[in-house]
Design an enzyme around this catalytic site. Structure first.
Site, PDB file in Angstrom:
ATOM      1  N   ASN A   1      -9.996   0.660   1.121  1.00  0.00           N
ATOM      2  CA  ASN A   1      -8.951   0.524   2.143  1.00  0.00           C
ATOM      3  C   ASN A   1      -9.438   0.979   3.515  1.00  0.00           C
ATOM      4  O   ASN A   1      -9.972   2.079   3.650  1.00  0.00           O
ATOM      5  CB  ASN A   1      -7.759   1.420   1.791  1.00  0.00           C
ATOM      6  CG  ASN A   1      -6.996   0.937   0.581  1.00  0.00           C
ATOM      7  OD1 ASN A   1      -7.351  -0.047  -0.047  1.00  0.00           O
ATOM      8  ND2 ASN A   1      -5.935   1.646   0.263  1.00  0.00           N
TER       9      ASN A   1
ATOM     10  N   ASP B   1       2.650   4.866  -5.183  1.00  0.00           N
ATOM     11  CA  ASP B   1       2.040   6.165  -4.905  1.00  0.00           C
ATOM     12  C   ASP B   1       3.027   7.278  -5.255  1.00  0.00           C
ATOM     13  O   ASP B   1       3.899   7.631  -4.458  1.00  0.00           O
ATOM     14  CB  ASP B   1       1.627   6.241  -3.429  1.00  0.00           C
ATOM     15  CG  ASP B   1       1.009   7.594  -3.080  1.00  0.00           C
ATOM     16  OD1 ASP B   1       0.935   8.462  -3.972  1.00  0.00           O
ATOM     17  OD2 ASP B   1       0.610   7.777  -1.917  1.00  0.00           O
TER      18      ASP B   1
ATOM     19  N   HIS C   1      -9.413   5.089  -0.939  1.00  0.00           N
ATOM     20  CA  HIS C   1      -8.556   5.127   0.252  1.00  0.00           C
ATOM     21  C   HIS C   1      -9.298   5.860   1.358  1.00  0.00           C
ATOM     22  O   HIS C   1     -10.277   6.564   1.118  1.00  0.00           O
ATOM     23  CB  HIS C   1      -7.247   5.851  -0.073  1.00  0.00           C
ATOM     24  CG  HIS C   1      -6.281   4.973  -0.803  1.00  0.00           C
ATOM     25  ND1 HIS C   1      -5.089   4.556  -0.266  1.00  0.00           N
ATOM     26  CD2 HIS C   1      -6.360   4.409  -2.031  1.00  0.00           C
ATOM     27  CE1 HIS C   1      -4.469   3.783  -1.136  1.00  0.00           C
ATOM     28  NE2 HIS C   1      -5.219   3.671  -2.218  1.00  0.00           N
ATOM     29  N   GLY C   2      -8.820   5.673   2.591  1.00  0.00           N
ATOM     30  CA  GLY C   2      -9.424   6.397   3.705  1.00  0.00           C
ATOM     31  C   GLY C   2     -10.828   5.909   4.023  1.00  0.00           C
ATOM     32  O   GLY C   2     -11.712   6.709   4.327  1.00  0.00           O
TER      33      GLY C   2
ATOM     34  N   ASP D   1       0.843  -1.187   0.000  1.00  0.00           N
ATOM     35  CA  ASP D   1       0.000   0.000   0.000  1.00  0.00           C
ATOM     36  C   ASP D   1       0.890   1.252   0.000  1.00  0.00           C
ATOM     37  O   ASP D   1       1.903   1.294   0.713  1.00  0.00           O
ATOM     38  CB  ASP D   1      -0.858  -0.050   1.282  1.00  0.00           C
ATOM     39  CG  ASP D   1      -1.874   1.065   1.362  1.00  0.00           C
ATOM     40  OD1 ASP D   1      -2.413   1.452   0.310  1.00  0.00           O
ATOM     41  OD2 ASP D   1      -2.139   1.534   2.499  1.00  0.00           O
TER      42      ASP D   1
HETATM   43  O1  G3H Z   1      -4.082   3.214   2.426  1.00  0.00           O
HETATM   44  C1  G3H Z   1      -4.701   3.063   3.486  1.00  0.00           C
HETATM   45  C2  G3H Z   1      -6.012   3.611   3.674  1.00  0.00           C
HETATM   46  O2  G3H Z   1      -6.318   4.535   2.738  1.00  0.00           O
HETATM   47  C3  G3H Z   1      -6.484   3.758   5.073  1.00  0.00           C
HETATM   48  O3  G3H Z   1      -7.226   4.928   5.347  1.00  0.00           O
HETATM   49  O4  G3H Z   1      -6.877   4.902   7.794  1.00  0.00           O
HETATM   50  O5  G3H Z   1      -8.503   6.436   6.775  1.00  0.00           O
HETATM   51  O6  G3H Z   1      -8.980   4.005   6.827  1.00  0.00           O
HETATM   52  P1  G3H Z   1      -7.945   5.071   6.772  1.00  0.00           P
HETATM   53 ZN    ZN Z   2      -4.391   5.170   1.589  1.00  0.00          ZN
END
Ligand code: G3H
Ligand code: ZN
Length: 279
Positions: A227, A104, A205-206, A82
């Site tokens: 993710n 990335d 992501h996030g 990742d």
């Molecule tokens: O790459 C990892 C993720 O985007 C995790 O995001 O911690 O906000 O769930 P998060």
């Molecule tokens: Zn991420």
């Protein structure tokens, strides 16, 4: 089971119209918990580790743990790099047996990002490993990595970026953020525009903190992988924090690690069931 190839997981998810959960690990307990969580609900997905976490747990150690904890399971799980931050990390993860890779280079300009992804794709495709790229930086905090940049993905650049870089999955910046410090403001209209022109499936992501209804709505817009990091880390850290709050003399590390594994596994399986309408 053995670690499953990333292209096969993408294929699985597309055929069944499900979103692949990808959970971030850091250490032995997180790795064990994520595999336990996915296996308990029989939902294929990915276990992933970001470049910054590799300084604590190197690729061989994580691959060894994943292989060990996968023994006796029957749920297809892939191992993903990742936010790959260097070509050295990419090569080390491929050598260690990772089955999908993210590069990335979203902090670089358009041409620089394409060049970095392209050389990663050329390398990884030789091993039949899919590559995820990111167009438009994502704001927020990922462990000790903080990004102030908030550059929404421009739909006008998506096709050219994907075609020239050769990436297999595209991570988008649509108001999603990393961590809990900034509130996400997801723009589904922007996602729709990106989906209309993207030749490849998309990645969110996030995931932590994004309302479930919004996550579910993204499925119709080519969202294939989501993710989750902070939700799991928080379940892990809370286990120790609460025990310490209750008793400052708490010293049963084994008991707390075991409890942390249970809490993280439950968080992971609950997320999987909710986002795929299995609960
Ligand atoms: O790459 C990892 C993720 O985007 C995790 O995001 O911690 O906000 O769930 P998060
Ligand atoms: Zn991420």
């Amino acid at each position: 089971m053995k670690i499953v190839n990333g292209f096969d997981l993408m294929d699985y998810a597309q055929k069944r119209n499900v979103m692949l959960p990808a959970f971030n690990t850091t250490n032995l307990e997180m790795t064990k918990a994520i595999i336990q969580g996915l296996n308990s609900v029989h939902m294929p997905g990915m276990i992933q580790i970001s470049s910054n976490n590799l300084h604590l747990s190197d690729p061989e150690t994580i691959a060894f743990l994943v292989n060990k904890f996968l023994k006796g399971t029957d749920t297809p799980i892939g191992l993903h790099l990742d936010h790959g931050k260097s070509f050295e990390d990419v090569k080390a993860c491929v050598d260690a047996g990772f089955t999908s890779i993210m590069v990335d280079a979203s902090d670089q300009d358009f041409e620089g990002n394409i060049a970095e992804v392209k050389r990663t794709v050329e390398y990884c495709h030789f091993y039949n490993i899919p590559v995820e790229a990111e167009l438009g930086a994502i704001m927020g905090k990922e462990d000790d990595h903080v990004s102030e940049a908030d550059c929404h993905t421009d739909p006008a650049l998506v096709r050219e970026f994907v075609e020239r870089s050769g990436c297999d999955l595209l991570a988008v910046s649509i108001g999603n953020v990393h961590g809990f410090d900034v509130k996400p403001k997801v723009d589904l209209d922007l996602l729709k525009k990106i989906a209309e022109v993207s030749p490849v499936p998309l990645v969110l992501h996030g995931g932590s903190g994004i309302p479930f209804e919004q996550v579910k709505a993204m499925k119709q817009y080519k969202m294939l992988k989501i993710n989750y990091g902070s939700d799991l880390r928080s379940a892990y850290i809370k286990t120790f924090g609460e025990a310490y709050e209750k008793n400052h003399k708490e010293a049963n590390l084994f008991g707390l690690c075991k409890k942390a594994v249970e809490n993280v596994a439950k968080t992971a399986s609950d997320l999987v069931l909710i986002i795929n309408d299995m609960k």
